[in-house]
Design a protein around this motif. Structure first.
Motif, PDB file in Angstrom:
ATOM      1  N   VAL A 297      94.310 -16.760  75.899  1.00  0.00           N
ATOM      2  CA  VAL A 297      93.217 -17.706  75.679  1.00  0.00           C
ATOM      3  C   VAL A 297      92.969 -18.535  76.928  1.00  0.00           C
ATOM      4  CG1 VAL A 297      92.554 -19.766  74.381  1.00  0.00           C
ATOM      5  CG2 VAL A 297      93.421 -17.767  73.180  1.00  0.00           C
ATOM      6  N   SER A 298      94.028 -18.881  77.660  1.00  0.00           N
ATOM      7  CA  SER A 298      93.856 -19.721  78.849  1.00  0.00           C
ATOM      8  C   SER A 298      93.739 -18.909  80.136  1.00  0.00           C
ATOM      9  CB  SER A 298      95.036 -20.690  78.962  1.00  0.00           C
ATOM     10  OG  SER A 298      96.235 -19.973  79.144  1.00  0.00           O
ATOM     11  N   SER A 299      93.666 -17.606  80.039  1.00  0.00           N
ATOM     12  CA  SER A 299      93.659 -16.748  81.219  1.00  0.00           C
ATOM     13  C   SER A 299      92.473 -17.025  82.132  1.00  0.00           C
ATOM     14  CB  SER A 299      93.628 -15.274  80.802  1.00  0.00           C
ATOM     15  OG  SER A 299      93.508 -14.462  81.939  1.00  0.00           O
ATOM     16  N   ASN A 300      92.755 -16.959  83.434  1.00  0.00           N
ATOM     17  CA  ASN A 300      91.708 -17.117  84.439  1.00  0.00           C
ATOM     18  C   ASN A 300      91.239 -15.792  85.003  1.00  0.00           C
ATOM     19  OD1 ASN A 300      91.617 -19.929  84.324  1.00  0.00           O
ATOM     20  ND2 ASN A 300      93.394 -20.087  85.664  1.00  0.00           N
ATOM     21  N   TYR A 301      91.717 -14.673  84.452  1.00  0.00           N
ATOM     22  CA  TYR A 301      91.318 -13.377  84.978  1.00  0.00           C
ATOM     23  C   TYR A 301      91.148 -12.311  83.903  1.00  0.00           C
ATOM     24  CZ  TYR A 301      96.313 -12.563  84.571  1.00  0.00           C
ATOM     25  OH  TYR A 301      97.583 -12.465  84.094  1.00  0.00           O
ATOM     26  N   ILE A 302      91.407 -12.629  82.663  1.00  0.00           N
ATOM     27  CA  ILE A 302      91.223 -11.684  81.560  1.00  0.00           C
ATOM     28  C   ILE A 302      90.277 -12.319  80.557  1.00  0.00           C
ATOM     29  CG2 ILE A 302      92.327 -10.447  79.666  1.00  0.00           C
ATOM     30  CD1 ILE A 302      94.942 -10.575  81.266  1.00  0.00           C
ATOM     31  N   SER A 303      89.181 -11.628  80.253  1.00  0.00           N
ATOM     32  CA  SER A 303      88.282 -12.162  79.232  1.00  0.00           C
ATOM     33  C   SER A 303      88.771 -11.680  77.876  1.00  0.00           C
ATOM     34  CB  SER A 303      86.839 -11.720  79.473  1.00  0.00           C
ATOM     35  OG  SER A 303      86.700 -10.331  79.319  1.00  0.00           O
ATOM     36  N   ASN A 304      88.625 -12.526  76.884  1.00  0.00           N
ATOM     37  CA  ASN A 304      88.926 -12.092  75.534  1.00  0.00           C
ATOM     38  C   ASN A 304      87.937 -12.685  74.565  1.00  0.00           C
ATOM     39  OD1 ASN A 304      90.399 -14.585  74.379  1.00  0.00           O
ATOM     40  ND2 ASN A 304      91.561 -14.139  76.231  1.00  0.00           N
ATOM     41  N   VAL A 305      87.645 -11.874  73.569  1.00  0.00           N
ATOM     42  CA  VAL A 305      86.639 -12.202  72.574  1.00  0.00           C
ATOM     43  C   VAL A 305      87.196 -11.834  71.209  1.00  0.00           C
ATOM     44  CG1 VAL A 305      84.344 -11.545  71.712  1.00  0.00           C
ATOM     45  CG2 VAL A 305      84.732 -11.786  74.166  1.00  0.00           C
ATOM     46  N   ILE A 306      86.880 -12.643  70.219  1.00  0.00           N
ATOM     47  CA  ILE A 306      87.241 -12.331  68.839  1.00  0.00           C
ATOM     48  C   ILE A 306      85.950 -12.234  68.050  1.00  0.00           C
ATOM     49  CG2 ILE A 306      88.430 -13.132  66.774  1.00  0.00           C
ATOM     50  CD1 ILE A 306      90.386 -14.582  68.682  1.00  0.00           C
ATOM     51  N   THR A 307      85.841 -11.150  67.272  1.00  0.00           N
ATOM     52  CA  THR A 307      84.680 -10.981  66.400  1.00  0.00           C
ATOM     53  C   THR A 307      85.132 -11.032  64.948  1.00  0.00           C
ATOM     54  OG1 THR A 307      84.807  -8.584  66.095  1.00  0.00           O
ATOM     55  CG2 THR A 307      83.672  -9.372  68.076  1.00  0.00           C
ATOM     56  N   ASP A 308      84.183 -11.217  64.061  1.00  0.00           N
ATOM     57  CA  ASP A 308      84.496 -11.083  62.641  1.00  0.00           C
ATOM     58  C   ASP A 308      84.388  -9.607  62.257  1.00  0.00           C
ATOM     59  OD1 ASP A 308      81.763 -10.555  62.363  1.00  0.00           O
ATOM     60  OD2 ASP A 308      81.310 -12.478  61.445  1.00  0.00           O
ATOM     61  N   ALA A 309      84.591  -9.304  60.993  1.00  0.00           N
ATOM     62  CA  ALA A 309      84.583  -7.907  60.542  1.00  0.00           C
ATOM     63  C   ALA A 309      83.201  -7.262  60.683  1.00  0.00           C
ATOM     64  CB  ALA A 309      85.070  -7.807  59.097  1.00  0.00           C
ATOM     65  N   ARG A 310      82.153  -8.071  60.798  1.00  0.00           N
ATOM     66  CA  ARG A 310      80.798  -7.531  60.984  1.00  0.00           C
ATOM     67  C   ARG A 310      80.494  -7.273  62.447  1.00  0.00           C
ATOM     68  NH1 ARG A 310      77.629 -12.271  58.931  1.00  0.00           N
ATOM     69  NH2 ARG A 310      79.391 -13.208  59.967  1.00  0.00           N
ATOM     70  N   GLU A 311      81.495  -7.483  63.311  1.00  0.00           N
ATOM     71  CA  GLU A 311      81.407  -7.255  64.750  1.00  0.00           C
ATOM     72  C   GLU A 311      80.612  -8.326  65.472  1.00  0.00           C
ATOM     73  OE1 GLU A 311      79.882  -3.284  65.323  1.00  0.00           O
ATOM     74  OE2 GLU A 311      80.817  -2.692  63.460  1.00  0.00           O
ATOM     75  N   LEU A 312      80.467  -9.489  64.902  1.00  0.00           N
ATOM     76  CA  LEU A 312      79.724 -10.576  65.528  1.00  0.00           C
ATOM     77  C   LEU A 312      80.690 -11.520  66.232  1.00  0.00           C
ATOM     78  CD1 LEU A 312      77.227 -11.365  62.641  1.00  0.00           C
ATOM     79  CD2 LEU A 312      76.933  -9.785  64.552  1.00  0.00           C
ATOM     80  N   TYR A 313      80.289 -12.020  67.411  1.00  0.00           N
ATOM     81  CA  TYR A 313      81.127 -12.931  68.177  1.00  0.00           C
ATOM     82  C   TYR A 313      81.516 -14.135  67.332  1.00  0.00           C
ATOM     83  CZ  TYR A 313      80.262 -10.859  72.797  1.00  0.00           C
ATOM     84  OH  TYR A 313      80.225 -10.050  73.882  1.00  0.00           O
ATOM     85  N   VAL A 314      82.772 -14.507  67.418  1.00  0.00           N
ATOM     86  CA  VAL A 314      83.271 -15.719  66.790  1.00  0.00           C
ATOM     87  C   VAL A 314      83.814 -16.672  67.852  1.00  0.00           C
ATOM     88  CG1 VAL A 314      84.979 -16.670  65.182  1.00  0.00           C
ATOM     89  CG2 VAL A 314      83.825 -14.533  64.628  1.00  0.00           C
ATOM     90  N   ARG A 315      84.648 -16.120  68.736  1.00  0.00           N
ATOM     91  CA  ARG A 315      85.252 -16.928  69.786  1.00  0.00           C
ATOM     92  C   ARG A 315      85.317 -16.120  71.093  1.00  0.00           C
ATOM     93  NH1 ARG A 315      87.065 -19.735  65.732  1.00  0.00           N
ATOM     94  NH2 ARG A 315      88.501 -21.259  65.444  1.00  0.00           N
ATOM     95  N   ALA A 316      85.275 -16.836  72.203  1.00  0.00           N
ATOM     96  CA  ALA A 316      85.464 -16.221  73.519  1.00  0.00           C
ATOM     97  C   ALA A 316      86.204 -17.227  74.388  1.00  0.00           C
ATOM     98  CB  ALA A 316      84.121 -15.872  74.152  1.00  0.00           C
TER      99      ALA A 316
END
Length: 143
Positions: free
Chosen positions: A20-39
């Motif tokens: 979550v705190s990475s300065n070189y790896i992007s991460n994203v969490i989606t819900d089950a419908r594949e919609l962005y929830v967090r990045a």
């Protein structure tokens, strides 16, 4: 167990805190419908999209462009549809239109009853791993 509780539990782990705190790896969490929830912050800074702009959108439509391989997109979509893990190296685009090679690893998030809650995606910018032809070097990524 809902997705928000599962995310909070995961974020308290050492790997969750690191990603979550990475300065070189992007991460994203989606819900089950594949919609962005967090990045994470790196995703926002690297792609140029604000969180408010991406919430409620499907992840790959946002970063695709004319050079994005439709077969790679289809393989990722199949993983979403089947609730399975996947990994692809794909040409994506920032908000500015600048191209970048992205190594995407997608993993489903299930609750303790095996119900699909969403997906966790990690993206690695491969621009420092580019060949002279402009395509990414082949990486041996072990899962």
């Amino acid at each position: 167990m809902n997705l928000s509780r599962e995310i909070s539990r995961w974020r308290s782990t050492s790997i969750g805190k690191t990603l979550v705190s990475s300065n070189y790896i992007s991460n994203v969490i989606t819900d089950a419908r594949e919609l962005y929830v967090r990045a994470n912050r790196f995703f926002i800074e690297f792609t140029g999209f604000e969180l408010a702009e991406i919430q409620g959108l499907m992840p790959f439509s946002l970063l695709q462009g004319t050079g994005t391989d439709p077969f790679a997109v289809a393989r990722i979509q199949t993983a979403f549809d089947s609730g399975s893990a996947a990994g692809e190296t794909i040409l994506n685009y920032r908000r500015t239109g600048e191209k970048f090679w992205n190594r995407i690893d997608l993993d489903p998030i299930f609750n303790n009853r095996a119900k699909l809650l969403g997906f966790f995606m990690i993206g690695f910018d491969l621009r420092c791993s580019e060949s002279p032809s402009g395509s990414p070097l082949q990486l041996d990524v072990k899962r």
